[in-house]
Write an enzyme that holds these catalytic residues in place. Structure first.
Site, PDB file in Angstrom:
ATOM      1  N   LYS A  48       0.853  -1.207   0.000  1.00 50.65           N
ATOM      2  CA  LYS A  48       0.000   0.000   0.000  1.00 50.65           C
ATOM      3  C   LYS A  48       0.885   1.253   0.000  1.00 50.65           C
ATOM      4  O   LYS A  48       2.073   1.185   0.325  1.00 50.65           O
ATOM      5  CB  LYS A  48      -0.913  -0.023   1.226  1.00 50.65           C
ATOM      6  CG  LYS A  48      -0.181   0.029   2.557  1.00 50.65           C
ATOM      7  CD  LYS A  48      -1.101  -0.293   3.722  1.00 50.65           C
ATOM      8  CE  LYS A  48      -0.331  -0.304   5.037  1.00 50.65           C
ATOM      9  NZ  LYS A  48      -1.157  -0.803   6.155  1.00 50.65           N
ATOM     10  N   ARG A 148     -10.981  -0.114  14.557  1.00 51.72           N
ATOM     11  CA  ARG A 148     -10.775   0.672  13.342  1.00 51.72           C
ATOM     12  C   ARG A 148     -11.739   0.140  12.297  1.00 51.72           C
ATOM     13  O   ARG A 148     -12.711   0.789  11.974  1.00 51.72           O
ATOM     14  CB  ARG A 148      -9.310   0.574  12.900  1.00 51.72           C
ATOM     15  CG  ARG A 148      -8.978   1.464  11.715  1.00 51.72           C
ATOM     16  CD  ARG A 148      -7.498   1.504  11.398  1.00 51.72           C
ATOM     17  NE  ARG A 148      -6.974   0.252  10.854  1.00 51.72           N
ATOM     18  CZ  ARG A 148      -5.743   0.095  10.389  1.00 51.72           C
ATOM     19  NH1 ARG A 148      -4.904   1.119  10.400  1.00 51.72           N
ATOM     20  NH2 ARG A 148      -5.326  -1.061   9.912  1.00 51.72           N
ATOM     21  N   HIS A 177      -6.328  -7.518  12.801  1.00 49.56           N
ATOM     22  CA  HIS A 177      -5.131  -6.671  12.839  1.00 49.56           C
ATOM     23  C   HIS A 177      -4.884  -6.266  14.280  1.00 49.56           C
ATOM     24  O   HIS A 177      -5.823  -5.941  15.001  1.00 49.56           O
ATOM     25  CB  HIS A 177      -5.367  -5.440  11.950  1.00 49.56           C
ATOM     26  CG  HIS A 177      -4.141  -4.609  11.702  1.00 49.56           C
ATOM     27  ND1 HIS A 177      -2.948  -5.131  11.265  1.00 49.56           N
ATOM     28  CD2 HIS A 177      -3.939  -3.269  11.811  1.00 49.56           C
ATOM     29  CE1 HIS A 177      -2.064  -4.145  11.116  1.00 49.56           C
ATOM     30  NE2 HIS A 177      -2.630  -3.021  11.446  1.00 49.56           N
ATOM     31  N   ARG A 232       1.163 -10.785   6.955  1.00 47.00           N
ATOM     32  CA  ARG A 232       1.058  -9.589   6.109  1.00 47.00           C
ATOM     33  C   ARG A 232       2.213  -8.663   6.476  1.00 47.00           C
ATOM     34  O   ARG A 232       2.183  -8.024   7.531  1.00 47.00           O
ATOM     35  CB  ARG A 232      -0.266  -8.849   6.378  1.00 47.00           C
ATOM     36  CG  ARG A 232      -1.512  -9.685   6.192  1.00 47.00           C
ATOM     37  CD  ARG A 232      -2.764  -8.824   6.361  1.00 47.00           C
ATOM     38  NE  ARG A 232      -2.831  -8.139   7.643  1.00 47.00           N
ATOM     39  CZ  ARG A 232      -3.402  -8.636   8.737  1.00 47.00           C
ATOM     40  NH1 ARG A 232      -3.960  -9.833   8.718  1.00 47.00           N
ATOM     41  NH2 ARG A 232      -3.420  -7.930   9.857  1.00 47.00           N
ATOM     42  N   TYR A 276      14.192  30.861   5.873  1.00 45.79           N
ATOM     43  CA  TYR A 276      13.032  31.633   6.336  1.00 45.79           C
ATOM     44  C   TYR A 276      13.063  31.864   7.839  1.00 45.79           C
ATOM     45  O   TYR A 276      13.301  30.922   8.606  1.00 45.79           O
ATOM     46  CB  TYR A 276      11.735  30.896   6.010  1.00 45.79           C
ATOM     47  CG  TYR A 276      11.365  30.892   4.552  1.00 45.79           C
ATOM     48  CD1 TYR A 276      11.086  32.085   3.873  1.00 45.79           C
ATOM     49  CD2 TYR A 276      11.276  29.696   3.845  1.00 45.79           C
ATOM     50  CE1 TYR A 276      10.729  32.073   2.528  1.00 45.79           C
ATOM     51  CE2 TYR A 276      10.919  29.667   2.509  1.00 45.79           C
ATOM     52  CZ  TYR A 276      10.648  30.864   1.856  1.00 45.79           C
ATOM     53  OH  TYR A 276      10.294  30.850   0.535  1.00 45.79           O
ATOM     54  N   CYS A 323      12.794  24.370   3.542  1.00 39.00           N
ATOM     55  CA  CYS A 323      11.836  25.073   2.685  1.00 39.00           C
ATOM     56  C   CYS A 323      11.028  24.052   1.886  1.00 39.00           C
ATOM     57  O   CYS A 323      11.225  22.846   2.015  1.00 39.00           O
ATOM     58  CB  CYS A 323      12.568  26.008   1.733  1.00 39.00           C
ATOM     59  SG  CYS A 323      13.707  27.150   2.534  1.00 39.00           S
ATOM     60  N   MET A 324      10.146  24.536   1.030  1.00 41.29           N
ATOM     61  CA  MET A 324       9.333  23.615   0.250  1.00 41.29           C
ATOM     62  C   MET A 324      10.190  22.750  -0.685  1.00 41.29           C
ATOM     63  O   MET A 324       9.942  21.556  -0.843  1.00 41.29           O
ATOM     64  CB  MET A 324       8.284  24.382  -0.565  1.00 41.29           C
ATOM     65  CG  MET A 324       7.324  23.458  -1.301  1.00 41.29           C
ATOM     66  SD  MET A 324       6.141  24.337  -2.317  1.00 41.29           S
ATOM     67  CE  MET A 324       4.905  24.804  -1.129  1.00 41.29           C
ATOM     68  N   ASP A 325      11.224  23.356  -1.277  1.00 41.81           N
ATOM     69  CA  ASP A 325      11.992  22.662  -2.315  1.00 41.81           C
ATOM     70  C   ASP A 325      13.487  22.595  -2.023  1.00 41.81           C
ATOM     71  O   ASP A 325      14.232  21.976  -2.788  1.00 41.81           O
ATOM     72  CB  ASP A 325      11.801  23.378  -3.662  1.00 41.81           C
ATOM     73  CG  ASP A 325      10.363  23.792  -3.875  1.00 41.81           C
ATOM     74  OD1 ASP A 325       9.509  22.888  -3.914  1.00 41.81           O
ATOM     75  OD2 ASP A 325      10.086  25.007  -3.932  1.00 41.81           O
TER      76      ASP A 325
HETATM   77  C1  LIG Z   1      -0.374  -1.779   6.803  1.00 44.34           C
HETATM   78  C2  LIG Z   1      -0.946  -3.042   7.302  1.00 44.34           C
HETATM   79  C3  LIG Z   1      -0.118  -4.168   7.497  1.00 44.34           C
HETATM   80  C4  LIG Z   1       1.395  -4.114   7.395  1.00 44.34           C
HETATM   81  O1  LIG Z   1       1.912  -3.571   8.594  1.00 44.34           O
HETATM   82  P1  LIG Z   1       3.505  -3.466   8.855  1.00 44.34           P
HETATM   83  O2  LIG Z   1       3.582  -2.974  10.245  1.00 44.34           O
HETATM   84  O3  LIG Z   1       4.030  -2.468   7.878  1.00 44.34           O
HETATM   85  O4  LIG Z   1       4.062  -4.814   8.632  1.00 44.34           O
HETATM   86  C5  LIG Z   1      -0.732  -5.363   7.834  1.00 44.34           C
HETATM   87  N1  LIG Z   1      -2.065  -5.438   7.988  1.00 44.34           N
HETATM   88  C6  LIG Z   1      -2.885  -4.372   7.844  1.00 44.34           C
HETATM   89  C7  LIG Z   1      -4.347  -4.525   8.042  1.00 44.34           C
HETATM   90  C8  LIG Z   1      -2.342  -3.139   7.511  1.00 44.34           C
HETATM   91  O5  LIG Z   1      -3.158  -2.076   7.379  1.00 44.34           O
END
Ligand SMILES: *Cc1c(COP(=O)(O)O)cnc(C)c1O
Length: 401
Positions: A48, A148, A177, A232, A276, A323-325
């Site tokens: 992601k 969540r 999770h 995951r 700045y 700064c921004m850039d």
């Molecule tokens: C982002 C995410 C992960 C991965 O988490 P890490 O800490 O980067 O390994 C696994 N499961 C869910 C639901 C997530 O949102």
């Protein structure tokens, strides 16, 4: 980052600020993490947010090549981008989606996470209307304590029944999770796991086969004891630590190095204000080097006056506000520096003087996840294999080499 590789990256024209991503590191990291798990545990590479800033397509391909079975993204668009690149592996959309995205998600054969019966109904309505031949793959997300996304434990059997009634959806997995897997205490994670185990028992007692079961993010996978059928893994795949309490395992290393070049050198005199607001004032004669990276690149403004910057193997320090850039780095007068010299803003801190992403994150009061995923699209990505550039991605589009 070895000198020959940097020199090769520099042979390509373009803005000096670049993120170099070593795809061999992604593969090695995956294998190192797998080595800590049961041999039967499947690996879902979490890509992601453009693979936490590392480039989703390249990282996904590297992870699949190294033995990942599945991919995960946060949004339908992210999944579509992987499909557009020709990736056929299962892709789970971890988060809730809008009903208006169901059609495209189904067309691209993305697996959807469902957490309430309303979304199951919306998916069924779509499947019936589109007279789909193949069922839509779903994983049930169980909220075992994070509050969540997901179904509460007492809702899961009813939700699974809704999924498995009719032929338009296929239950391919059940997952949860953890909220505290990267904290020092093991207890909150063990409690969540116990809730999840009860839910699985209820499902099986109701005659529902849950499919692939998965619970562990990087931190939980590295803690051990929570592997289930699949893990995951996000942050550890990139060679970064899940937290200050849970380290990425032996054999992993950061895949990303953020580099730039010095574009001006000026000698400051006592009293000169820098950037700045003139929040830095030179105490005496010293050097200032201009680095073309700013907060719009993801080099955060909170790093003003505090972050180290590696130039010619020495630690310089951000002077004044980012700064921004652009950002100004300072060092004592005799420090060797010239226009065009290599700058390393973050990377593998085992290299002499290079700041780690953890170090920058701490200075910016955040976590390494937010630093790498915040590196903007305008920073070109250079992909390496065996120390050679094999791909470049920039705003002008992907250029295969
Ligand atoms: C982002 C995410 C992960 C991965 O988490 P890490 O800490 O980067 O390994 C696994 N499961 C869910 C639901 C997530 O949102």
């Amino acid at each position: 980052m070895n000198a020959e590789t940097l020199a090769e990256v520099r042979r390509y024209p373009g803005r000096a600020t670049r993120a170099i991503i070593d795809l061999d590191a992604i593969e090695q990291n995956l294998r190192a993490i797998k080595g800590t798990c049961q041999p039967s545990t499947q690996f879902m590479a979490v890509v992601k947010a453009n693979a936490y800033g590392h480039g989703a397509v390249h990282v996904a391909l590297a992870a699949l090549a190294a033995g990942a079975e599945q991919l995960a993204v946060a949004t339908v668009d992210e999944g579509c981008a992987l499909r557009r690149a020709g990736i056929v592996a299962p892709i789970l959309v971890l988060g809730p989606i809008d009903d208006s995205e169901i059609a495209i998600a189904a067309e691209r054969r993305l697996t959807l996470a469902v957490g309430h019966v309303e979304s199951v109904c919306a998916i069924q309505v779509h499947a019936d209307r589109a007279s789909l031949i193949n069922p839509i793959s779903v994983h049930i997300k169980v909220d075992t304590g994070m509050r969540r996304f997901g179904a509460l434990p007492e809702q899961v059997v009813a939700l699974a029944t809704a999924v498995t009634t009719g032929s338009s959806l296929r239950l391919d997995g059940v997952f949860t999770h953890f909220a505290c897997a990267d904290e020092p205490e093991a207890e909150p994670t063990a409690d969540q796991y116990a809730v999840f185990a009860r839910v699985l028992n209820e499902l099986r007692a109701a005659g529902i086969e849950p499919g692939l079961v998965h619970v562990a993010n990087s931190a939980a996978a590295l803690r051990g004891g929570y592997e289930a059928g699949m893990i995951r893994v996000g942050i550890a795949l990139y060679g970064l630590n899940p937290s200050s309490h849970i380290a990425a395992p032996q054999g992993t290393r950061p895949a990303m190095t953020l580099v730039s070049r010095v574009q001006r050198v000026v000698e400051l005199r006592a009293g000169d204000g820098v950037s700045y607001g003139a929040t830095y004032r030179a105490a005496g004669k010293e050097l200032a080097a201009l680095v073309p990276i700013g907060y719009a690149d993801g080099y955060r403004r909170a790093l003003s006056n505090v972050a180290p910057i590696s130039i010619n193997g020495r630690r310089w320090k951000v002077r004044g506000r980012v700064c921004m850039d652009q950002t100004i780095a300072g060092a004592e007068l005799k420090s060797p520096v010239a226009i065009g010299d290599e700058v390393i803003l973050a990377g593998d801190s085992r290299d002499d003087s290079v700041p780690s992403f953890d170090e920058l994150a701490a200075l910016a009061h955040t976590i390494n996840y937010e630093i790498t995923s915040g590196i903007a699209a305008r920073v070109p990505r250079f992909y390496l294999r065996s120390g050679h550039v094999v791909g470049i991605e920039d705003l002008s589009g992907y250029r295969a080499l």
